[in-house]
Design a protein around this motif. Sequence first.
Motif, mmCIF file in Angstrom:
data_model
loop_
_atom_site.group_PDB
_atom_site.id
_atom_site.type_symbol
_atom_site.label_atom_id
_atom_site.label_comp_id
_atom_site.label_asym_id
_atom_site.label_seq_id
_atom_site.Cartn_x
_atom_site.Cartn_y
_atom_site.Cartn_z
ATOM 1 N N THR A 7 43.090 40.736 -3.313
ATOM 2 C CA THR A 7 41.883 39.836 -2.430
ATOM 3 C C THR A 7 40.661 39.466 -3.247
ATOM 4 O O THR A 7 39.927 38.544 -2.774
ATOM 5 C CB THR A 7 41.363 40.731 -1.413
ATOM 6 N N PRO A 11 36.542 43.236 0.689
ATOM 7 C CA PRO A 11 36.530 42.306 1.607
ATOM 8 C C PRO A 11 35.184 41.746 2.376
ATOM 9 O O PRO A 11 34.281 42.844 2.361
ATOM 10 C CB PRO A 11 37.452 42.580 2.480
ATOM 11 N N HIS A 278 45.321 40.546 7.019
ATOM 12 C CA HIS A 278 44.229 39.484 6.967
ATOM 13 C C HIS A 278 43.844 38.854 8.450
ATOM 14 O O HIS A 278 44.232 37.711 8.564
ATOM 15 C CB HIS A 278 44.218 38.418 6.019
ATOM 16 N N ARG A 308 42.037 35.486 9.361
ATOM 17 C CA ARG A 308 40.402 35.693 9.342
ATOM 18 C C ARG A 308 40.265 34.349 8.885
ATOM 19 O O ARG A 308 40.602 33.495 8.191
ATOM 20 C CB ARG A 308 40.133 36.668 8.176
ATOM 21 N N ASP A 356 47.144 36.405 3.623
ATOM 22 C CA ASP A 356 46.806 35.252 3.801
ATOM 23 C C ASP A 356 46.728 34.587 2.322
ATOM 24 O O ASP A 356 47.133 35.183 1.282
ATOM 25 C CB ASP A 356 45.272 34.907 4.227
ATOM 26 N N THR A 359 46.247 36.081 -1.095
ATOM 27 C CA THR A 359 47.098 37.280 -1.693
ATOM 28 C C THR A 359 47.853 36.773 -2.916
ATOM 29 O O THR A 359 48.517 35.774 -2.814
ATOM 30 C CB THR A 359 47.887 37.595 -0.664
ATOM 31 N N TRP B 89 42.773 44.821 1.943
ATOM 32 C CA TRP B 89 41.395 45.051 2.245
ATOM 33 C C TRP B 89 40.416 45.717 1.398
ATOM 34 O O TRP B 89 39.370 46.586 1.569
ATOM 35 C CB TRP B 89 41.133 45.708 3.719
#
Lengths: 485, 204
Positions: A7, A11, A278, A308, A356, A359, B89
Amino acid sequence: MGTPSATGGHPAPLPDRSAGAGYIQHAPGYVHNDGPKLITGRFVHEDSFTLERSVATGGYEGLRAALEMTPAAVHDEVRSATLLGRGGAGFPAGVKWGFLPPGKHPYYLVVNGDESEPGTYKDRLLMERDPHQLIEGCLIACYALGLQQCFLYVRGEMAVAQERIAAALNEAYEAGYVGRGICGTDFSVDIVMAWGAGAYIVGEETALIESLEGRRGMPRLKPPYFPAAVGLYGQPTIVNNVETLSNLPWLMVNGADAYKGHGSESSPGTRMFAVSGHLRRPGVYEVEHGVTTFRELIYGDNFCQGIRDGHELKMFIPGGGSAPWFFPEHLDLPLEARPVGAAGSMLGSGAIVIMDDTTDAVKAAWRVVKFFARESCGKCTPCREGTTWLEQILRRILDGEGRPSDIDLLLDIGDNISPGPYPAAAHNGQEAVPFPPRQTTICPLGPSAVAPVVSTIRRFRHEYESKITRRDPIPIEVAVAGAGR
Amino acid sequence: MTLSPANEALAAEIISWFPRPRSALIPLLHLAQEQDGYLTDDAMRRVGELVGATPAEVKGTAGFYEMFRFEPVGTYLVNVCTNISCLLWGGEELLEHACESLEVEVGGTTDDGMFTVEEAECIAACTEAPCLQVNYRYRGRVTPADFDGLVEDLRAGRTGIAGHGVLAQVRQSVPAERLAGVFPPEQAREAPVWLARNEAEAVG
């Protein structure tokens, strides 16, 4: 460590869902949305795991209904409902039950609660939030099949699930729902909780049986393919997934026809899907089987509400870490085994992971492969060596040490674990899981590691190539010839 | 140390629920680990005696399963998930933060013996990424600040999380008179009464 992640940094915080519609503080992850709730109906209650709440909301009514019928009639009801196994292979439970050889008592029921497929978590919620529903399901199965002993095997890392099941069993024994003379009849069953100690492979049913016999959890040589022939202590054994059994109480109360009123014809009922990654509203949803599409699940207001903000879907895993990956063109497939199988993947364990456009495909594939390399039990050489090789080659590509021939080498290793066109399912018709499986290993763990590699190389070969900076080493014969001149 | 008298009694009860004693091996190893925080050689030897396995078989089996430890670990085993959903995440960054703030390598234990930090595989809380477990109790959507707060709470004993080795804090317990009866398979060859009755009725 220190390398950019998939990412590219930590995040942005997820939206606060504590005030969101239907979000339940006591079952983080579960989203109680609109739609039929056959197995998660009780989740809205804070005390859903107690006997009191269970009985007050229809708990053990399915058992009573079953006890009014003959065992054979209960089995027929399950068979005619086409209840598909929810563990990964999607095999019809009623048919699996029918594999028990008549008269070869004792039979055993083993409940597979060793949920550890990457991305999957539905069984944990079912065990934590409604253990009585699961126990009731076990009892219905035991009654139908003539089993006197059931083992409920919970994953070792799930301490809360173990606690809730132990407490529920204690309540159920005391109230006369489990043990000797259930509900005042001559039906008697003991249910014992067993628990694992950290090994993904134990989710494979013959490995689970080995573990339950107090041994290293390594899959048994096949055939026999089904433990219904030779299972626990060499006796006929049925291994069923937690979610599969959790469907039985509703099914017995409402009947097979009502059950088939939900979902599609070949995949009746509902299924739990854990949708993570995501998303605006990741969560575990109970979804009508076979009628909802991936697009509705990912973008629908009733479900995950889209990717997102500011990003687009790049790829997704449709059925847990073992499944070949899907891309935006697959969004309109229904959540049903056959079309997903025909498109080259599987619904597997009901785990959907959304990635998403930020990535890194190679990094994400490496991460899934690393899991299988770590969890390979080591029994079959192609898996033990192959998964480790795949992981190391992907690692060196990510570290900037990759060579141009590495891409073909990855595919070649994959071919040695799962020979022929990959995935085999898409090439031999409509089945989600080819049978017998096309693999050089006893169980499907090895072939699972091939899925992310082949999926990402086919689609994002350029991402691999852009990371490869070194040249191939000079072949030895060329080097030797050069030295001789 | 070997098993305490209370654990000997528990072990006997657990063994009685299984058709074969060897099936109690993993539950008994958990009991031993709960007692000592890890598996001592003495405890493994005793568990082997109880279930009919040699010390080598016990250790060979225990070694297959990641949760069993042959060396002491920290009071709190912190397992940070970096599998696919957590990776997306920031699981890796969380693990990095955990190691930096506690000044340990992955797999290492702090000097005071309080914390061991490990990289975990999927722990089934994927929508709550990045997630971690402390002695197998969940924390989800953990930011670095959350992690620091958790460490503070753990040091101050404010979490109610028991030391390493303790899993479920409720045990299954079956009164003898409620037990349907557990027998080895060779002593349970008859069809269960309710099945036999129904079959007889169907024929009649």
